[in-house]
Scaffold this motif. Structure first.
Motif, mmCIF file in Angstrom:
data_model
loop_
_atom_site.group_PDB
_atom_site.id
_atom_site.type_symbol
_atom_site.label_atom_id
_atom_site.label_comp_id
_atom_site.label_asym_id
_atom_site.label_seq_id
_atom_site.Cartn_x
_atom_site.Cartn_y
_atom_site.Cartn_z
ATOM 1 N N LEU A 1 0.830 -1.208 0.000
ATOM 2 C CA LEU A 1 0.000 0.000 0.000
ATOM 3 C C LEU A 1 0.862 1.254 0.000
ATOM 4 N N PHE A 2 1.976 1.197 0.732
ATOM 5 C CA PHE A 2 2.870 2.358 0.790
ATOM 6 C C PHE A 2 3.472 2.658 -0.577
ATOM 7 N N VAL B 1 -1.531 12.679 -5.329
ATOM 8 C CA VAL B 1 -1.992 12.948 -3.960
ATOM 9 C C VAL B 1 -1.013 13.859 -3.221
ATOM 10 N N HIS B 2 -0.153 14.521 -3.964
ATOM 11 C CA HIS B 2 0.882 15.343 -3.339
ATOM 12 C C HIS B 2 0.291 16.618 -2.727
ATOM 13 N N PRO B 3 0.702 16.957 -1.506
ATOM 14 C CA PRO B 3 0.199 18.177 -0.867
ATOM 15 C C PRO B 3 0.977 19.410 -1.330
ATOM 16 N N TRP C 1 1.644 16.160 8.729
ATOM 17 C CA TRP C 1 1.710 15.133 9.776
ATOM 18 C C TRP C 1 1.427 13.745 9.223
ATOM 19 N N TYR C 2 0.472 13.668 8.274
ATOM 20 C CA TYR C 2 0.114 12.345 7.758
ATOM 21 C C TYR C 2 1.195 11.790 6.836
ATOM 22 N N GLY C 3 1.904 12.679 6.124
ATOM 23 C CA GLY C 3 3.004 12.219 5.286
ATOM 24 C C GLY C 3 4.101 11.583 6.112
ATOM 25 N N ASP D 1 2.343 10.082 -4.702
ATOM 26 C CA ASP D 1 2.767 11.307 -4.022
ATOM 27 C C ASP D 1 3.953 11.969 -4.718
ATOM 28 N N LEU D 2 5.055 11.238 -4.905
ATOM 29 C CA LEU D 2 6.295 11.863 -5.355
ATOM 30 C C LEU D 2 6.687 11.559 -6.797
ATOM 31 N N THR D 3 5.932 10.703 -7.484
ATOM 32 C CA THR D 3 6.231 10.426 -8.893
ATOM 33 C C THR D 3 5.194 11.056 -9.811
#
Length: 223
Positions: free
Chosen positions: A121-122, A135-137, A156-158, A129-131
């Protein structure tokens, strides 16, 4: 012959061992690359750009990176498929739970399955997120990996997702490396202690190395 080997438990364990070692090698290289973030944005962004030009001019832009990605996906799929099928085979062989849990089984051994699910899942979240930046903040910036990493670990969740996954990774490596060595015939009475020590050191170094990045952002060392 390939089908016969794959259908056997020994064959599946061998596939798990080899694919696991391939991923372990990648993790060591990936961790070293991640630690470049402590040398500043210029150094880290240059490293990320170099990965995309690796192999030029023989290979086109990003071809080497995509070859690595395809090999990793193949290793992950083979590892997960073999693990799932071995787990189902084990359940079918003994459908009822053991009355007494083996007292000598380590925590890492007992949580290998859950650890694998957490890591699976990670990986999906990490890519989004990073690719891809899905879902990147804070707004994903293509070509600016340093800022993207800082954005992720400024939430915090990252931090929680990443650190929990890295702890699961450490436990997975601690048991998986030793298990792979046994499967590939490297283990023996005289070498078992050394192999377990190597497994513990690898797990500790990789966990600490990966966790150092979010900790660096949280403490302001990386900003």
């Amino acid at each position: 012959m390939a089908r016969t080997v794959w259908d056997s438990s020994v064959g599946k364990k061998t596939v798990m061992a080899v694919s696991g070692l391939v991923m372990l090698l990648y993790l060591v290289v990936h961790m070293i690359g991640n630690l470049k973030i402590f040398f500043g944005s210029g150094e880290f962004n240059h490293y990320a750009h170099w990965l995309r030009t690796l192999g030029e001019p023989f290979l086109h832009y990003e071809w080497a990176l995509w070859i690595i990605r395809v090999a990793l996906v193949a290793a992950v799929v083979a590892h997960a498929t073999a693990a799932y099928q071995l787990s189902r085979r084990d359940i079918r062989a003994r459908p009822s739970k053991y009355v007494h849990r083996k007292p000598r089984a380590s925590y890492a051994t007992r949580t290998m399955r859950w650890g694998g699910i957490i890591l699976g899942l990670f990986i999906v979240w990490h890519i989004l997120d990073l690719t891809t930046g899905t879902v990147h903040p804070g707004g994903f910036q293509s070509g600016h990996p340093y800022q993207n990493v800082v954005d992720t670990f400024s939430t915090w969740y990252g931090n929680i997702i990443y650190i929990v996954a890295m702890l699961a990774l450490g436990l997975h490596i601690r048991h998986g490396f030793w298990s792979a060595a046994q499967t590939l015939g490297a283990g023996s009475r005289t070498r078992d202690r050394a192999l377990k020590t190597v497994a513990n050191v690898l797990a500790l170094l990789l966990t600490a190395g990966f966790v150092a990045v979010p900790v660096g952002v949280m403490t302001g060392v990386v900003s």
